[in-house]
Design an enzyme around this catalytic site. Structure first.
Site, PDB file in Angstrom:
ATOM      1  N   GLU A 184       0.921  -1.139  -0.169  1.00 55.50           N
ATOM      2  CA  GLU A 184       0.071   0.147   0.034  1.00 55.50           C
ATOM      3  C   GLU A 184       1.003   1.399   0.021  1.00 55.50           C
ATOM      4  O   GLU A 184       1.978   1.413   0.433  1.00 55.50           O
ATOM      5  CB  GLU A 184      -0.917   0.161   1.343  1.00 55.50           C
ATOM      6  CG  GLU A 184      -1.786  -1.077   1.489  1.00 55.50           C
ATOM      7  CD  GLU A 184      -2.639  -1.215   2.645  1.00 55.50           C
ATOM      8  OE1 GLU A 184      -3.416  -1.911   2.740  1.00 55.50           O
ATOM      9  OE2 GLU A 184      -2.586  -0.198   3.382  1.00 55.50           O
TER      10      GLU A 184
ATOM     11  N   CYS B  25      -1.519  -2.124  14.871  1.00 62.32           N
ATOM     12  CA  CYS B  25      -1.186  -1.812  13.347  1.00 62.32           C
ATOM     13  C   CYS B  25      -1.733  -3.231  12.453  1.00 62.32           C
ATOM     14  O   CYS B  25      -1.459  -4.278  12.806  1.00 62.32           O
ATOM     15  CB  CYS B  25       0.394  -1.728  13.234  1.00 62.32           C
ATOM     16  SG  CYS B  25       0.609  -1.858  11.439  1.00 62.32           S
TER      17      CYS B  25
ATOM     18  N   CYS C 270       3.163   8.600   1.067  1.00 63.64           N
ATOM     19  CA  CYS C 270       3.565   7.763   2.223  1.00 63.64           C
ATOM     20  C   CYS C 270       3.952   6.435   1.493  1.00 63.64           C
ATOM     21  O   CYS C 270       2.958   5.670   0.820  1.00 63.64           O
ATOM     22  CB  CYS C 270       2.452   7.692   3.297  1.00 63.64           C
ATOM     23  SG  CYS C 270       2.571   6.473   4.350  1.00 63.64           S
TER      24      CYS C 270
ATOM     25  N   CYS D 184      -2.332   2.199   7.152  1.00 69.76           N
ATOM     26  CA  CYS D 184      -1.659   1.224   6.304  1.00 69.76           C
ATOM     27  C   CYS D 184      -2.097  -0.093   6.977  1.00 69.76           C
ATOM     28  O   CYS D 184      -2.316  -0.373   7.823  1.00 69.76           O
ATOM     29  CB  CYS D 184      -0.142   1.551   6.970  1.00 69.76           C
ATOM     30  SG  CYS D 184       0.977  -0.042   6.455  1.00 69.76           S
TER      31      CYS D 184
ATOM     32  N   CYS E 244       5.313  -7.000   7.753  1.00 65.93           N
ATOM     33  CA  CYS E 244       6.363  -6.373   8.849  1.00 65.93           C
ATOM     34  C   CYS E 244       6.355  -7.423  10.176  1.00 65.93           C
ATOM     35  O   CYS E 244       5.586  -8.072  10.658  1.00 65.93           O
ATOM     36  CB  CYS E 244       5.589  -4.971   9.370  1.00 65.93           C
ATOM     37  SG  CYS E 244       6.948  -4.337  10.563  1.00 65.93           S
TER      38      CYS E 244
ATOM     39  N   CYS F 233       3.632  -4.434  16.025  1.00 66.80           N
ATOM     40  CA  CYS F 233       3.116  -3.229  16.844  1.00 66.80           C
ATOM     41  C   CYS F 233       1.502  -3.791  17.146  1.00 66.80           C
ATOM     42  O   CYS F 233       0.787  -4.204  16.230  1.00 66.80           O
ATOM     43  CB  CYS F 233       2.890  -2.004  16.471  1.00 66.80           C
ATOM     44  SG  CYS F 233       4.934  -1.360  16.169  1.00 66.80           S
TER      45      CYS F 233
HETATM   46  S1  SF4 Z   1       3.563   0.163  12.991  1.00 67.96           S
HETATM   47 FE1  SF4 Z   1       3.123  -1.627  11.786  1.00 67.96          FE
HETATM   48  S2  SF4 Z   1       4.420  -1.290   9.903  1.00 67.96           S
HETATM   49 FE2  SF4 Z   1       5.127  -0.128  11.382  1.00 67.96          FE
HETATM   50  S3  SF4 Z   1       6.599  -1.114  12.397  1.00 67.96           S
HETATM   51 FE3  SF4 Z   1       4.900  -1.452  13.560  1.00 67.96          FE
HETATM   52  S4  SF4 Z   1       3.923  -3.393  12.799  1.00 67.96           S
HETATM   53 FE4  SF4 Z   1       5.636  -2.826  11.335  1.00 67.96          FE
END
Ligand code: SF4
Length: 357
Positions: free
Chosen positions: A92, A121, A107, A338, A114, A118
């Site tokens: 994205e 997220c 962006c 995202c 990932c 987090c």
């Molecule tokens: S916010 Fe999402 S994309 Fe960014 S480092 Fe944390 S898990 Fe990864």
């Protein structure tokens, strides 16, 4: 035989390619200009190249590497892109338009998925698939410019992925954006969850780009619950790396802090945040959480603090004398955070990433 991807090549690399084709040397600058300044998406468009040269290029090379798979446009003109990569993975990117053209920001993603995980997220829930190449990163900017018909003024590495876990390709893409696409280093921002070796590596480049740290909590143990990779990098070491980064680049660091109701938004935490970053050359950007439902439980992961709580937090943080801003939410009527669009279209359920919200 696989075609050569030209859209992420530097001028010297294009010169080498043109020489190998047996074309005159000046073709390299023409080709470079068509790819980066004019954002051509086919060799047919390159009308100052001979037809024979264009046909030859089309048979052995390609631009760009990625293709637009889906586009959402919000009422505030935020544009959310889902791009397909050559191996059919999806990533994205977002174009955020503000009041003036100078603040038109793309962006971009740096990884497919990932590994950081987090808790707030969407991308974190997808897991990690692979790193993007520098070409795939730069292609996002070029494709956005082409689709929107706008010149991109700023690029932020805040899409899917942890840029500093893909540091060499990210650095290569930064140099391409500066030297080939023509975006000033001061208009580039790399966001990290706090990968200390990556911060040191980026500082060594001595590029005046902005580093944004997703801090999210001033206490080590609580931060580890929100940003699991924080277990590897303790806050004193992390703060030291930020100070070193600011000294090496002359740039103020941005501290990103997501306001989760009852988790990160209390006055005590505001005081602790102010104390933690007191001697770091930085601005603070507060990000009120945009609640979405957990894919499994269908319950909100976190709550959004009231406006009064946001302002109270801001006022305490401002006592450090640092600039403190509250991030405006963009693209509220589309899947602008995202990971949301990817998850929706691949039926993995909605989540949230504050980076682009
Ligand atoms: S916010 Fe999402 S994309 Fe960014 S480092 Fe944390 S898990 Fe990864």
């Amino acid at each position: 035989m696989a075609k050569v991807a030209l859209s992420g090549k530097t001028l010297p690399e294009i010169e080498e390619f043109i020489q190998a084709m047996g074309e005159p040397a000046f073709r390299a600058r023409q080709l470079h200009s068509w790819i980066y300044s004019k954002q051509a998406c086919s060799f047919e468009q390159m009308t100052n190249l001979s037809i024979t040269c264009r046909q030859k290029l089309a048979s052995i090379a390609q631009i760009p590497l990625i293709t637009l798979s889906h586009l959402q446009i919000s009422k505030d003109n935020t544009r959310k892109y889902l791009f397909a990569l050559p191996d059919e993975q999806l990533i994205e990117a977002v174009l955020m338009s503000f009041t003036d053209r100078a603040s038109l920001s793309a962006c971009v993603s740096s990884q497919v998925g990932c590994a950081v995980g987090c808790t707030f997220c969407a991308t974190g829930y997808m897991g990690f698939t692979r790193n993007l190449t520098a070409q795939e990163i730069v292609d996002q900017v070029m494709c956005i410019a082409r689709e929107s018909g706008q010149r991109i003024a700023n690029v932020v590495y805040m899409g899917q992925g942890e840029p500093l876990l893909n540091i060499e390709e990210v650095i290569k893409s930064l140099h391409l954006l500066i030297n080939s696409v023509g975006i000033g280093a001061r208009h580039l921002t790399v966001s990290t969850s706090g990968i200390v070796p990556g911060i040191k590596r980026l500082a060594a480049e001595k590029l005046p780009i902005t580093l944004a740290l997703s801090l999210h909590h001033p206490d080590q143990l609580t931060r580890e619950q929100i940003v699991p990779i924080a277990k590897k990098f303790q806050l004193p070491e992390l703060m030291r790396s930020l100070r070193d980064y600011a000294n090496a680049t002359g740039r103020r660091v941005t501290i990103e802090y997501v306001l989760l109701k009852g988790v990160t938004d209390t006055p005590e935490q505001a005081h602790a945040l102010a104390e933690l970053v007191r001697d770091v050359h930085c601005n603070i950007n507060l990000i009120p959480y945009n609640p979405t439902l957990n894919a499994a439980s269908k319950m909100p992961l976190y709550g959004r603090p009231s406006l009064a709580a946001q302002m109270a937090f801001k006022q305490i943080a401002e006592r450090t004398g640092k600039t403190v801003t509250i991030r405006l939410q963009r693209g509220a009527d589309i899947d602008a955070a995202c990971g949301q669009l990817h998850n929706k279209l691949s039926s993995q359920g909605p989540c949230n990433n504050t980076s682009c919200s």
